[in-house]
Design a protein around this motif. Structure first.
Motif, PDB file in Angstrom:
ATOM      1  N   GLU A 197       6.685  17.081 -16.535  1.00  8.92           N
ATOM      2  CA  GLU A 197       6.710  18.209 -17.789  1.00  8.92           C
ATOM      3  C   GLU A 197       8.080  18.117 -18.291  1.00  8.92           C
ATOM      4  N   VAL A 198       9.253  18.071 -17.317  1.00  5.42           N
ATOM      5  CA  VAL A 198      10.821  17.814 -18.098  1.00  5.42           C
ATOM      6  C   VAL A 198      10.562  16.485 -18.732  1.00  5.42           C
ATOM      7  N   LEU A 199      10.180  15.490 -18.257  1.00  2.00           N
ATOM      8  CA  LEU A 199      10.323  14.218 -19.311  1.00  2.00           C
ATOM      9  C   LEU A 199       9.548  14.295 -20.460  1.00  2.00           C
ATOM     10  N   THR A 200       8.346  14.529 -20.666  1.00  2.00           N
ATOM     11  CA  THR A 200       7.639  14.742 -21.834  1.00  2.00           C
ATOM     12  C   THR A 200       8.405  15.817 -22.636  1.00  2.00           C
ATOM     13  N   SER A 201       8.837  16.878 -22.253  1.00  2.00           N
ATOM     14  CA  SER A 201       9.533  18.022 -23.055  1.00  2.00           C
ATOM     15  C   SER A 201      10.542  17.268 -23.591  1.00  2.00           C
ATOM     16  N   THR A 254       8.568   3.612 -14.642  1.00  2.00           N
ATOM     17  CA  THR A 254       7.200   3.102 -15.239  1.00  2.00           C
ATOM     18  C   THR A 254       5.890   3.667 -14.810  1.00  2.00           C
ATOM     19  N   LEU A 255       5.799   4.091 -13.629  1.00  2.00           N
ATOM     20  CA  LEU A 255       4.730   5.059 -13.234  1.00  2.00           C
ATOM     21  C   LEU A 255       4.635   6.179 -13.966  1.00  2.00           C
ATOM     22  N   GLN A 256       5.711   6.915 -14.265  1.00  2.00           N
ATOM     23  CA  GLN A 256       5.745   8.244 -14.765  1.00  2.00           C
ATOM     24  C   GLN A 256       5.317   7.872 -16.219  1.00  2.00           C
ATOM     25  N   LEU A 257       5.851   6.938 -16.881  1.00  2.00           N
ATOM     26  CA  LEU A 257       5.433   6.663 -18.345  1.00  2.00           C
ATOM     27  C   LEU A 257       3.911   6.613 -18.135  1.00  2.00           C
ATOM     28  N   ALA A 258       3.311   5.894 -17.314  1.00  2.00           N
ATOM     29  CA  ALA A 258       1.794   5.525 -17.460  1.00  2.00           C
ATOM     30  C   ALA A 258       1.198   6.843 -17.301  1.00  2.00           C
ATOM     31  N   ARG A 259       1.696   7.573 -16.332  1.00  2.00           N
ATOM     32  CA  ARG A 259       1.069   9.007 -16.304  1.00  2.00           C
ATOM     33  C   ARG A 259       1.175   9.776 -17.479  1.00  2.00           C
ATOM     34  N   CYS A 260       2.168   9.794 -18.371  1.00  2.00           N
ATOM     35  CA  CYS A 260       2.521  10.597 -19.529  1.00  2.00           C
ATOM     36  C   CYS A 260       2.128   9.876 -20.798  1.00  2.00           C
ATOM     37  N   ARG A 261       1.372   8.959 -21.123  1.00  2.00           N
ATOM     38  CA  ARG A 261       1.276   8.052 -22.027  1.00  2.00           C
ATOM     39  C   ARG A 261       0.790   8.689 -23.037  1.00  2.00           C
ATOM     40  N   LYS A 262      -0.180   9.727 -22.774  1.00  2.00           N
ATOM     41  CA  LYS A 262      -1.193  10.285 -23.667  1.00  2.00           C
ATOM     42  C   LYS A 262      -0.031  11.396 -24.538  1.00  2.00           C
ATOM     43  N   VAL A 312      -3.283   0.182 -12.995  1.00  2.00           N
ATOM     44  CA  VAL A 312      -2.762  -0.984 -13.067  1.00  2.00           C
ATOM     45  C   VAL A 312      -1.397  -1.316 -12.614  1.00  2.00           C
ATOM     46  N   VAL A 313      -0.575  -0.258 -12.642  1.00  2.00           N
ATOM     47  CA  VAL A 313       0.782  -0.233 -12.075  1.00  2.00           C
ATOM     48  C   VAL A 313       0.451   0.158 -10.556  1.00  2.00           C
ATOM     49  N   GLN A 314      -0.479   0.708 -10.124  1.00  2.00           N
ATOM     50  CA  GLN A 314      -0.648   0.653  -8.580  1.00  2.00           C
ATOM     51  C   GLN A 314      -1.060  -0.803  -8.159  1.00  2.00           C
ATOM     52  N   ALA A 315      -2.001  -1.322  -8.920  1.00  2.00           N
ATOM     53  CA  ALA A 315      -2.417  -2.709  -8.549  1.00  2.00           C
ATOM     54  C   ALA A 315      -1.622  -3.919  -8.358  1.00  2.00           C
ATOM     55  N   LEU A 316      -0.533  -3.886  -9.524  1.00  2.00           N
ATOM     56  CA  LEU A 316       0.176  -5.037  -9.200  1.00  2.00           C
ATOM     57  C   LEU A 316       1.638  -4.397  -9.289  1.00  2.00           C
ATOM     58  N   GLY A 317       2.140  -3.191  -9.595  1.00  2.00           N
ATOM     59  CA  GLY A 317       3.431  -2.849  -9.535  1.00  2.00           C
ATOM     60  C   GLY A 317       4.064  -2.299  -8.422  1.00  2.00           C
ATOM     61  N   THR A 318       3.199  -2.414  -7.181  1.00  2.00           N
ATOM     62  CA  THR A 318       3.747  -1.776  -5.952  1.00  2.00           C
ATOM     63  C   THR A 318       3.590  -2.974  -4.876  1.00  2.00           C
ATOM     64  N   LYS A 319       4.327  -2.813  -3.899  1.00  2.00           N
ATOM     65  CA  LYS A 319       4.291  -4.026  -3.150  1.00  2.00           C
ATOM     66  C   LYS A 319       3.077  -4.351  -2.375  1.00  2.00           C
ATOM     67  N   LYS A 320       2.387  -3.316  -2.001  1.00  3.06           N
ATOM     68  CA  LYS A 320       1.061  -3.481  -1.350  1.00  3.06           C
ATOM     69  C   LYS A 320       0.247  -4.107  -2.366  1.00  3.06           C
ATOM     70  N   GLY A 321      -0.077  -3.431  -3.561  1.00  2.23           N
ATOM     71  CA  GLY A 321      -1.102  -3.936  -4.480  1.00  2.23           C
ATOM     72  C   GLY A 321      -0.542  -5.355  -4.902  1.00  2.23           C
ATOM     73  N   PHE A 322       0.567  -5.755  -5.032  1.00  2.00           N
ATOM     74  CA  PHE A 322       1.107  -7.129  -5.639  1.00  2.00           C
ATOM     75  C   PHE A 322       0.646  -8.120  -4.540  1.00  2.00           C
ATOM     76  N   ALA A 323       0.762  -7.840  -3.302  1.00  2.08           N
ATOM     77  CA  ALA A 323       0.564  -8.780  -2.095  1.00  2.08           C
ATOM     78  C   ALA A 323      -1.041  -8.916  -2.219  1.00  2.08           C
ATOM     79  N   ALA A 324      -1.823  -8.053  -2.322  1.00  2.85           N
ATOM     80  CA  ALA A 324      -3.349  -8.259  -2.456  1.00  2.85           C
ATOM     81  C   ALA A 324      -3.694  -8.864  -3.839  1.00  2.85           C
ATOM     82  N   ALA A 325      -3.026  -8.693  -5.006  1.00  3.67           N
ATOM     83  CA  ALA A 325      -3.363  -9.587  -5.983  1.00  3.67           C
ATOM     84  C   ALA A 325      -3.044 -10.960  -5.953  1.00  3.67           C
ATOM     85  N   CYS A 326      -2.086 -11.309  -5.295  1.00  5.29           N
ATOM     86  CA  CYS A 326      -1.559 -12.545  -4.838  1.00  5.29           C
ATOM     87  C   CYS A 326      -2.453 -13.407  -4.025  1.00  5.29           C
ATOM     88  N   ALA A 327      -2.858 -12.562  -2.937  1.00 11.28           N
ATOM     89  CA  ALA A 327      -3.713 -13.294  -2.006  1.00 11.28           C
ATOM     90  C   ALA A 327      -5.242 -13.684  -2.537  1.00 11.28           C
TER      91      ALA A 327
END
Length: 394
Positions: free
Chosen positions: A56-60, A84-92, A107-122
């Motif tokens: 709310e503070v960011l968008t305001s 980046t994750l916050q901007l994704a949430r506030c994009r609308k 998509v941020v969770q799937a690629l932009g986190t360490k766990k998600g990135f490792a799974a995508a690479c595998a």
């Protein structure tokens, strides 16, 4: 008008890219501005708010700022993982006021986190270090790989907000007793997230490499730049960051860049992405992580002729095809050059970099041309302090 989310050296590098490419000054919004932004003429304003991580503070704040500048195209750029994750949430909420390139939260969770990135690479057959996730309070597991190991936080934004003595970005741990000490120290410092225990990939600093990419609105990835590491930071808080890079057309690993292009396209990424990797002793690339933003050393791309400002402006403002990067040989550094010359582990690479420097093909990160006396004094003091740190941590 470029508007950045963040307050570190990455923001300074982005502001410098926009100034050198378009002669426009930037604005930064952050929780706390770090010294990298001190006394700089590249900024119209640096707005600090300790509650900026609240949606709310960011968008305001951002909405009010854009409404106050109706005659300008406001280009919004995240310069930190959490933003980046916050901007994704506030994009609308922000889309009516700003132009920005940011993937959806999933998509941020799937690629932009360490766990998600490792799974995508595998899933694509790309190698990452073997890893074990250690949750808070859990007993130490039996490791399927040998010592030493790398220990680092799985939640980088949460760890960044922790302050404690001896804090490191990553830890190189030699044995079980030291691992227990690190886990206890990090927990006592206030970090409540998971830790990653990773296989250590041997090799000197010059085995490290970094790739920056830009993914356009149409899903294409027309812009990728790879840099060779000459020196890694030595200070506890700086390990994992780069002190000097070498960029040359001949150092672009075409096969790797095509794999990364496909990874980003199939994952639906938008905007900047930054990959850290290391070539193992057999010459095989091992991907450590993908940061959901441009890298802290990404001004090196601008210095080498591939401005980070241009793909944003071409894609989001002019709405034309993004021009692929055309690299020129360049050395980039944030460490004093004497420290680079003394500590770079590959003397051949160091001589090549020194030759480029003598030809004027060299840029320091934190001092743009046109900065005033106050900034120059700050920079000289900062470089002197860097020498003292290098002598302490070697």
């Amino acid at each position: 008008m470029p508007v950045f989310l963040g307050g570190d050296a990455n923001v300074y590098g982005m502001a410098r890219s926009f100034w050198e490419s378009y002669r426009v000054r930037s604005v930064a919004f952050c929780k706390r501005a770090l010294p990298a932004l001190a006394h700089s003429r590249l900024f119209r304003a640096v707005v600090e708010n300790p509650r900026l991580e609240e949606d709310e503070v960011l968008t305001s704040l951002l909405t009010a700022f854009a409404r106050a500048h109706p005659d300008q195209v406001c280009l919004l750029v995240s310069c930190a993982d959490g933003y980046t994750l916050q901007l994704a949430r506030c994009r609308k909420a922000l889309a009516p006021y700003y132009r920005f390139a940011c993937p959806a939260p999933g998509v941020v969770q799937a690629l932009g986190t360490k766990k998600g990135f490792a799974a995508a690479c595998a899933a694509r057959g790309l190698r990452t270090p073997q890893s074990i996730t250690l949750a808070p309070g859990m007993p130490l597991p039996t490791l399927p790989f040998g010592w030493p190991i790398i220990v680092k936080p799985a939640d980088s934004p949460a760890y960044w907000n922790c302050r404690f003595a001896g804090k490191r970005k990553v830890y190189l741990v030699q044995g079980q007793t030291e691992l227990e000490q690190v886990v206890q120290q990090v927990a006592a410092g206030g970090y409540r997230g998971n830790l990653l225990l990773q296989e250590y990939i041997p090799g000197p600093d010059t085995a490290l490499s970094v790739v920056n990419a830009y993914c356009a609105r149409d899903g294409s990835v027309p812009w990728l730049v790879q840099a060779q590491v000459l020196l890694q930071e030595r200070t506890p808080e700086g390990v994992g960051n780069y002190g000097a890079l070498l960029l040359e057309p001949a150092r672009q690993d075409g096969a790797l860049l095509e794999e990364l292009r496909t990874l980003l396209q199939t994952g639906g990424w938008r905007g900047f992405a930054n990959f850290d990797l290391k070539y193992d002793p057999r010459g095989e690339p091992v991907l450590f992580e993908m940061n959901p933003r441009q890298g802290r050393a990404s001004y090196a791309c601008t210095a080498a002729g591939a401005s980070l400002a241009r793909p944003l402006v071409e894609d989001l403002v002019e709405e034309i095809s993004v021009t692929p990067p055309a690299l020129q040989p360049m050395v980039w550094h944030t460490a004093p050059w004497g420290a680079v010359r003394r500590h770079c582990p590959n003397r051949t690479l160091c001589r090549q970099a020194a030759a480029l420097r003598r030809q004027g093909r060299c840029r320091c990160q934190l001092l743009a041309s046109g900065e005033g006396v106050s900034r120059r004094v700050w920079y000289l003091l900062r470089q002197g302090n860097y020498w003292r740190k290098m002598q302490r941590y070697g």
